[in-house]
Design a protein around this motif. Sequence first.
Motif, PDB file in Angstrom:
ATOM      1  N   PRO A 100       0.794  -1.227   0.000  1.00 55.15           N
ATOM      2  CA  PRO A 100       0.000   0.000   0.000  1.00 55.15           C
ATOM      3  C   PRO A 100       0.825   1.275   0.000  1.00 55.15           C
ATOM      4  O   PRO A 100       0.296   2.352  -0.263  1.00 55.15           O
ATOM      5  CB  PRO A 100      -0.809  -0.119   1.301  1.00 55.15           C
ATOM      6  CG  PRO A 100       0.027  -0.977   2.193  1.00 55.15           C
ATOM      7  CD  PRO A 100       0.701  -1.950   1.288  1.00 55.15           C
ATOM      8  N   GLY A 101       2.118   1.176   0.301  1.00 51.60           N
ATOM      9  CA  GLY A 101       2.930   2.382   0.369  1.00 51.60           C
ATOM     10  C   GLY A 101       4.401   2.056   0.424  1.00 51.60           C
ATOM     11  O   GLY A 101       4.822   0.890   0.323  1.00 51.60           O
ATOM     12  N   LEU A 102       5.209   3.098   0.622  1.00 51.86           N
ATOM     13  CA  LEU A 102       6.662   2.960   0.552  1.00 51.86           C
ATOM     14  C   LEU A 102       7.216   2.096   1.675  1.00 51.86           C
ATOM     15  O   LEU A 102       8.051   1.216   1.432  1.00 51.86           O
ATOM     16  CB  LEU A 102       7.306   4.342   0.583  1.00 51.86           C
ATOM     17  CG  LEU A 102       8.833   4.380   0.582  1.00 51.86           C
ATOM     18  CD1 LEU A 102       9.397   3.717  -0.668  1.00 51.86           C
ATOM     19  CD2 LEU A 102       9.330   5.818   0.691  1.00 51.86           C
ATOM     20  N   ALA A 103       6.791   2.317   2.909  1.00 52.11           N
ATOM     21  CA  ALA A 103       7.394   1.605   4.044  1.00 52.11           C
ATOM     22  C   ALA A 103       7.178   0.098   3.924  1.00 52.11           C
ATOM     23  O   ALA A 103       8.128  -0.692   4.035  1.00 52.11           O
ATOM     24  CB  ALA A 103       6.819   2.123   5.360  1.00 52.11           C
ATOM     25  N   ALA A 104       5.945  -0.316   3.682  1.00 52.82           N
ATOM     26  CA  ALA A 104       5.655  -1.745   3.554  1.00 52.82           C
ATOM     27  C   ALA A 104       6.344  -2.325   2.325  1.00 52.82           C
ATOM     28  O   ALA A 104       6.850  -3.460   2.350  1.00 52.82           O
ATOM     29  CB  ALA A 104       4.148  -1.971   3.471  1.00 52.82           C
ATOM     30  N   GLY A 105       6.377  -1.556   1.245  1.00 54.05           N
ATOM     31  CA  GLY A 105       7.035  -2.039   0.035  1.00 54.05           C
ATOM     32  C   GLY A 105       8.518  -2.244   0.221  1.00 54.05           C
ATOM     33  O   GLY A 105       9.078  -3.259  -0.217  1.00 54.05           O
TER      34      GLY A 105
END
Length: 342
Positions: A100-105
């Motif tokens: 869903p976003g940069l951190a999780a990716g």
Amino acid sequence: MAEPFRPPPPGRKEPGKSGGAVLRVHFTTEDLLRVRIAERPEPLLEMVLALEMLGRADIPPALAGWQRRLRRTLPPAARPLFQLVSPTGAGPQFLDPPAPGLAAGLDTILATPRAYVRHELRRVCGVDRPVTAWTRDLAELERDAWQVLARSVRAAYGAVIDTSWHTVRAGFHAETTWRSHQLAQHGLLPTLTGLAPGITWRGMTLEAASDRELGVRLAGRGLVLRPSFFWAGPPLFTDRPGEPVTLIYPAPTPLPLLEPQGPDPLTPLLGRTRADVLRRLVRRHSTTTLADGLGISVASASMHAKALREAGLVVTRREGKTAWHQCSGLGLDLLGDRPATV
């Protein structure tokens, strides 16, 4: 001692010159029953596709200005990624995991198993990417190389996604709602062959012109259809272990054309609030969530939904005590290419 990283020699070719290359997606009867449309956009995938578009010579006029601007403004910290991403769309699939976003990716990227990293780097180096000291270090999971990768992803994400994600997300929901409507009204065959120019059926195989020979057998896994608002090349697919196969197609309205172009024609026709209600209803909303999203009362939201329903622009269905509203086919036609408010 581990075997050293030895990618195959690249088969270089000018992006955009297919030379008769074809993408083939082989279906079974079960796969036809499992075709669906993606539910939400993937920011890391759009980031990678945007970087890949920077190297293409066959850029459509609608994206030419965007390409020039991004080439000029992309931070130097993001540029190592060009050793990985290809203008043919052959970038390593560990670089754009569903997230869903940069951190999780980034967490997912940095946890990629070594065997999959090496497999993907061999593949992209076999297409047209250079073999460099950095890519060799990535293949060996050298810490410094992966820190460079993390910095590059953060820099590219900030330049590409942070500045445009609201528009991409709105366009995604408008496009997939329209595509779902097309699927319901006209069926699977015209929906699939209408994803991009030149897509055809041959037996149980979908074929499309491509920058390179590509093929995948779905083998009962089904297919997810996913529009991209940066990618304007031929259709691509992703085939990650343990995930559905995804066909990526260029959205008919690319990112620059999603930006509002001049006065809004719906406002004088419907009124500002009612036009906002219609845009929001490209996605299904209850009366309460519609009111909350627009900052109006529930009674007012109900009144506007009723007026649009009586005009044939909205359909309403009840589930228990909840009324759910969504654009009709006529409502979607009226919206045209205008982005939805989500």
